[in-house]
Enzyme design. Structure first.
Site, PDB file in Angstrom:
ATOM      1  N   CYS A  89       3.707   8.612   0.830  1.00  0.00           N
ATOM      2  CA  CYS A  89       4.161   7.681   1.871  1.00  0.00           C
ATOM      3  C   CYS A  89       4.287   6.322   1.204  1.00  0.00           C
ATOM      4  O   CYS A  89       3.287   5.746   0.755  1.00  0.00           O
ATOM      5  CB  CYS A  89       3.160   7.638   3.021  1.00  0.00           C
ATOM      6  N   CYS A 145      -1.101   6.811  10.054  1.00  0.00           N
ATOM      7  CA  CYS A 145       0.108   6.191  10.595  1.00  0.00           C
ATOM      8  C   CYS A 145      -0.212   4.911  11.344  1.00  0.00           C
ATOM      9  O   CYS A 145      -1.059   4.889  12.238  1.00  0.00           O
ATOM     10  CB  CYS A 145       0.799   7.191  11.527  1.00  0.00           C
ATOM     11  N   GLU A 195       0.831  -1.195   0.000  1.00  0.00           N
ATOM     12  CA  GLU A 195       0.000   0.000   0.000  1.00  0.00           C
ATOM     13  C   GLU A 195       0.866   1.245   0.000  1.00  0.00           C
ATOM     14  O   GLU A 195       1.939   1.273   0.623  1.00  0.00           O
ATOM     15  CB  GLU A 195      -0.935   0.000   1.221  1.00  0.00           C
ATOM     16  N   CYS A 217       6.082  -4.740  15.376  1.00  0.00           N
ATOM     17  CA  CYS A 217       5.724  -3.666  16.307  1.00  0.00           C
ATOM     18  C   CYS A 217       4.243  -3.811  16.669  1.00  0.00           C
ATOM     19  O   CYS A 217       3.396  -3.999  15.788  1.00  0.00           O
ATOM     20  CB  CYS A 217       5.989  -2.306  15.678  1.00  0.00           C
ATOM     21  N   CYS A 256       6.252  -7.157   7.007  1.00  0.00           N
ATOM     22  CA  CYS A 256       7.338  -6.669   7.853  1.00  0.00           C
ATOM     23  C   CYS A 256       7.706  -7.748   8.861  1.00  0.00           C
ATOM     24  O   CYS A 256       6.847  -8.505   9.309  1.00  0.00           O
ATOM     25  CB  CYS A 256       6.906  -5.393   8.573  1.00  0.00           C
ATOM     26  N   CYS A 275       1.312  -1.464  15.077  1.00  0.00           N
ATOM     27  CA  CYS A 275       1.312  -1.263  13.623  1.00  0.00           C
ATOM     28  C   CYS A 275       0.645  -2.431  12.913  1.00  0.00           C
ATOM     29  O   CYS A 275       1.004  -3.595  13.144  1.00  0.00           O
ATOM     30  CB  CYS A 275       2.754  -1.097  13.146  1.00  0.00           C
TER      31      CYS A 275
END
Length: 346
Positions: free
Chosen positions: A103, A336, A90, A114, A110, A117
């Site tokens: 962005c 975010c 994305e 985290c 990933c 996220c």
């Protein structure tokens, strides 16, 4: 089949020689790839049909395409981008009065996990190739031109993935984006955000990069940072501070801290005091205080407004250059920490 965009100009020139074609054909092919953004060899209309067929025997051009876009009430556009192997990433266009920011993602998924996220709850499938990152930026730039009549002014590597774990491809993509045949963008308008890979932060210094660096801090002591960012167990704050000082010594580039406020976790007076101590150890020019954006897999909450105000007031009283960053695109899961909310169900 080889990726034509991965072929150096010298390789294409050698192939033209072997095929009995003039040397300038290689430059024409190079222009089609990088200036005209050809999505196929068949588009290269100033090459003979025979030469195009010969190229197709050796090369292909795997392109990134927009699979689906969502439009926020605040103008933000989030796009799900389809890669040649049918995986998805994305990217987000964030328009403001003064800036047009892309962005962008650097990995499919990933590996850092985290806790706040959405991407962290996805497995890392693979790194993006440098040309896929360039495609991503090019497509978002086209959206900026189409919907707002403006070019991109800034790029932030704050999308899916950890950029420093895809080091070579990210740097090569930035080199291409900032080149005259790319977007010609100044490196000073590019910010790379990292969860904190100390070894690679130092490598950025050794490579004397010219773009800005942002550290996703989110907690100013090791115990709390370990809880929400497992990478801190192998890259603790002391090590990260040392790496940031090394980076600044080598480059003189701007450093920013990113700090998401979580209710009853890192929003107390003590947390603010610890953040001030970290800030004073590093030549950081800014601390971005970010409001938390909810995701399905996490139970974090936003602090009350008065708590946020008190936190900001303490930073200001201690001469910390801090800015409260209001998230954009929340209604389309583009804010975010929210990327992958749609992608993972695709």
């Amino acid at each position: 089949m080889k990726n034509l965009r991965h072929a150096p100009l010298a390789e294409i020139e050698q192939l033209m020689k072997e095929l009995g074609e003039p040397k300038f054909r290689a430059a024409q092919i190079h222009d089609w790839i990088w200036k005209k953004h050809a999505s196929s060899i068949d588009e290269m209309s100033n090459l003979s049909k025979k030469l195009r067929e010969q190229l197709l025997e050796v090369y292909q051009i795997p392109k990134v395409t927009i699979d689906h876009s969502q439009f926020s009430n605040d103008g933000t556009i989030k796009s799900r981008l389809k890669l040649h192997d049918n995986r998805f990433i994305e990217g987000v266009l964030i328009p403001t009065e003064k800036r047009m920011t892309a962005c962008v993602s650097s990995q499919v998924g990933c590996s850092l996990s985290c806790k706040f996220c959405a991407t962290g709850y996805l497995p890392r499938a693979r790194n993006l190739e440098f040309d896929e990152i360039v495609d991503e930026v090019t497509l978002i730039n086209q959206q900026a031109e189409t919907h707002f009549g403006r070019h991109l002014s800034n790029i932030v590597f704050m999308g899916m993935g950890e950029p420093l774990l895809n080091y070579k491809n990210v740097l090569k993509a930035i080199e291409r984006i900032t080149s005259p045949e790319g977007l010609g963008m100044s490196p000073r308008r590019i910010t790379l955000s990292t969860a904190g890979v100390a070894k690679m932060i130092k490598q950025l210094g050794d490579d004397e990069v010219r773009f800005k660096l942002a550290l996703s801090l989110h907690a100013a002591n090791d115990q709390k940072r370990n809880e929400i960012m497992p990478i801190n167990e192998s890259n603790n704050l002391k090590t990260l501070i040392e790496s940031l000082l090394y980076f600044y010594q080598k480059t003189g580039n701007e450093i920013t801290f990113e700090y998401i406020l979580f209710k009853n976790f890192n929003d107390s007076r003590k947390d603010a005091e610890e953040l001030v101590k970290i800030y004073r150890q590093v030549p950081a020019d800014l601390v971005n205080i970010i409001e938390y954006n909810a995701i399905d897999d996490a139970d974090f909450e936003k602090p009350e407004e008065n708590v946020v105000d008190q936190f900001m007031e303490y930073l200001a009283a201690n001469r910390v250059n801090a800015r409260l960053r209001r998230s954009r695109g929340k209604d389309i899961d583009a804010a975010c920490g929210q990327l992958a909310n749609v992608t993972r169900t695709a």
